[in-house]
Scaffold this motif. Structure first.
Motif, mmCIF file in Angstrom:
data_model
loop_
_atom_site.group_PDB
_atom_site.id
_atom_site.type_symbol
_atom_site.label_atom_id
_atom_site.label_comp_id
_atom_site.label_asym_id
_atom_site.label_seq_id
_atom_site.Cartn_x
_atom_site.Cartn_y
_atom_site.Cartn_z
ATOM 1 N N ARG A 148 20.104 -5.949 -3.467
ATOM 2 C CA ARG A 148 19.685 -6.884 -4.307
ATOM 3 C C ARG A 148 20.601 -8.069 -4.844
ATOM 4 O O ARG A 148 21.651 -7.808 -4.369
ATOM 5 C CB ARG A 148 19.068 -6.115 -5.397
ATOM 6 C CG ARG A 148 20.242 -5.265 -6.326
ATOM 7 C CD ARG A 148 19.747 -4.420 -7.651
ATOM 8 N NE ARG A 148 20.708 -3.800 -8.012
ATOM 9 C CZ ARG A 148 20.744 -2.332 -8.235
ATOM 10 N NH1 ARG A 148 19.706 -1.785 -7.968
ATOM 11 N NH2 ARG A 148 21.682 -1.821 -8.682
ATOM 12 N N LEU A 149 20.040 -8.801 -5.496
ATOM 13 C CA LEU A 149 20.946 -10.042 -5.915
ATOM 14 C C LEU A 149 20.803 -10.539 -7.473
ATOM 15 O O LEU A 149 19.818 -10.445 -7.855
ATOM 16 C CB LEU A 149 20.431 -11.312 -5.203
ATOM 17 C CG LEU A 149 21.095 -11.847 -3.730
ATOM 18 C CD1 LEU A 149 20.415 -12.710 -2.976
ATOM 19 C CD2 LEU A 149 22.759 -12.029 -3.877
ATOM 20 N N ALA A 150 22.016 -10.424 -8.151
ATOM 21 C CA ALA A 150 21.929 -10.619 -9.409
ATOM 22 C C ALA A 150 21.135 -12.116 -9.704
ATOM 23 O O ALA A 150 21.653 -13.074 -9.047
ATOM 24 C CB ALA A 150 23.213 -10.612 -9.987
ATOM 25 N N GLY A 151 20.215 -11.867 -10.724
ATOM 26 C CA GLY A 151 19.407 -13.379 -11.126
ATOM 27 C C GLY A 151 18.393 -13.798 -10.086
ATOM 28 O O GLY A 151 17.538 -14.512 -10.485
ATOM 29 N N VAL A 152 18.263 -12.928 -8.954
ATOM 30 C CA VAL A 152 16.922 -13.171 -8.227
ATOM 31 C C VAL A 152 16.187 -11.914 -8.186
ATOM 32 O O VAL A 152 16.546 -10.861 -8.016
ATOM 33 C CB VAL A 152 17.512 -13.344 -6.803
ATOM 34 C CG1 VAL A 152 16.380 -13.462 -5.683
ATOM 35 C CG2 VAL A 152 18.543 -14.369 -6.550
ATOM 36 N N PRO A 153 14.871 -12.359 -8.766
ATOM 37 C CA PRO A 153 13.820 -11.351 -8.992
ATOM 38 C C PRO A 153 13.864 -10.500 -7.646
ATOM 39 O O PRO A 153 13.475 -11.309 -6.692
ATOM 40 C CB PRO A 153 12.615 -12.063 -9.473
ATOM 41 C CG PRO A 153 13.207 -13.205 -9.866
ATOM 42 C CD PRO A 153 14.378 -13.766 -9.253
ATOM 43 N N LEU A 154 13.551 -9.409 -7.516
ATOM 44 C CA LEU A 154 13.398 -8.458 -6.336
ATOM 45 C C LEU A 154 11.973 -9.199 -5.694
ATOM 46 O O LEU A 154 12.297 -9.208 -4.223
ATOM 47 C CB LEU A 154 13.106 -6.943 -6.861
ATOM 48 C CG LEU A 154 13.520 -5.999 -5.765
ATOM 49 C CD1 LEU A 154 14.976 -6.213 -5.374
ATOM 50 C CD2 LEU A 154 13.268 -4.707 -6.454
ATOM 51 N N ALA A 155 11.065 -9.336 -6.130
ATOM 52 C CA ALA A 155 9.816 -9.849 -5.311
ATOM 53 C C ALA A 155 10.003 -11.426 -4.741
ATOM 54 O O ALA A 155 9.748 -11.454 -3.377
ATOM 55 C CB ALA A 155 8.671 -9.953 -6.241
ATOM 56 N N GLU A 156 11.038 -11.942 -5.302
ATOM 57 C CA GLU A 156 11.613 -13.344 -4.557
ATOM 58 C C GLU A 156 12.311 -13.051 -3.500
ATOM 59 O O GLU A 156 12.323 -13.727 -2.417
ATOM 60 C CB GLU A 156 12.332 -14.127 -5.676
ATOM 61 C CG GLU A 156 12.563 -15.585 -5.243
ATOM 62 C CD GLU A 156 13.077 -16.344 -6.406
ATOM 63 O OE1 GLU A 156 14.040 -17.238 -5.991
ATOM 64 O OE2 GLU A 156 12.799 -16.201 -7.632
#
Length: 188
Positions: A148-156
């Motif tokens: 996952r990436l902080a600040g990036v919505p999972l769906a994005e």
């Protein structure tokens, strides 16, 4: 009048490529790897391993040439966090992650949920993990990572990974991660 920076960049690029080609770079100290980031075509990634607390930022390739020392560091960081076994991660996976980060326009480190997985760990997780672990998981071949990436919505993150068509993409909303691999293109 010519720009003096361009000849220097050309020299640095050629010197870096020569060091990679001759195998001298694996002997270089870590600060030498940091200097690679200034080279044209430098491909850098950052990771936070959520299970071990380790962090790594590295230049893993210059153009199409992988940096052996960086790959060794990445293999160690992405080891099986249950057993400590270090596997060989597919360097193409790092290229895919580099393109993914570019597509998302972020420099944030990837938060690692799972990288390499030993066959024993994979079997144990299949029997005790409540599902979602493939019998022949690409994690065992070093071709998969759960992130996952902080600040990036999972769906994005999922949508960007799907758009790259670089391999498999699994969306685990409840568990809060996206699986990315260099296997055949597929989604679940």
């Amino acid at each position: 009048m010519s720009d003096p920076v361009h000849p220097r960049r050309r020299f640095l690029h050629r010197a870096g490529a020569a060091a990679l080609a001759t195998g001298l770079l694996p002997l270089a100290p870590q600060p030498a790897l940091a200097a690679l980031a200034a080279l044209p075509g430098a491909h850098a990634l950052s990771f936070d391993n959520l299970h071990t607390g380790e962090r790594l930022s590295t230049v893993f390739a210059i153009g199409d040439t992988f940096v052996p020392q960086a790959l060794q560091s990445l293999n160690h960081l992405l080891r099986d966090h249950y057993s400590g076994q270090v596997g060989n991660m597919d360097p193409q996976l790092f290229g895919l992650l580099f393109r993914l980060r570019q597509a998302l326009g972020t420099d944030e480190p990837f938060q690692v949920i799972s990288g390499f997985r030993s066959p024993a760990t994979n079997a144990r997780l299949r029997h005790t993990g409540g599902g979602g672990v493939a019998r022949r998981s690409l994690h065992m071949d070093g071709q998969a990572i759960d992130i996952r990436l902080a600040g990036v919505p999972l769906a994005e993150l999922r949508d960007a990974a799907l758009s790259l068509q670089g391999g498999g993409v699994g969306f685990y909303e409840k568990e809060q991660f996206v699986h990315v691999d260099t296997g055949r293109v597929r989604a679940w």
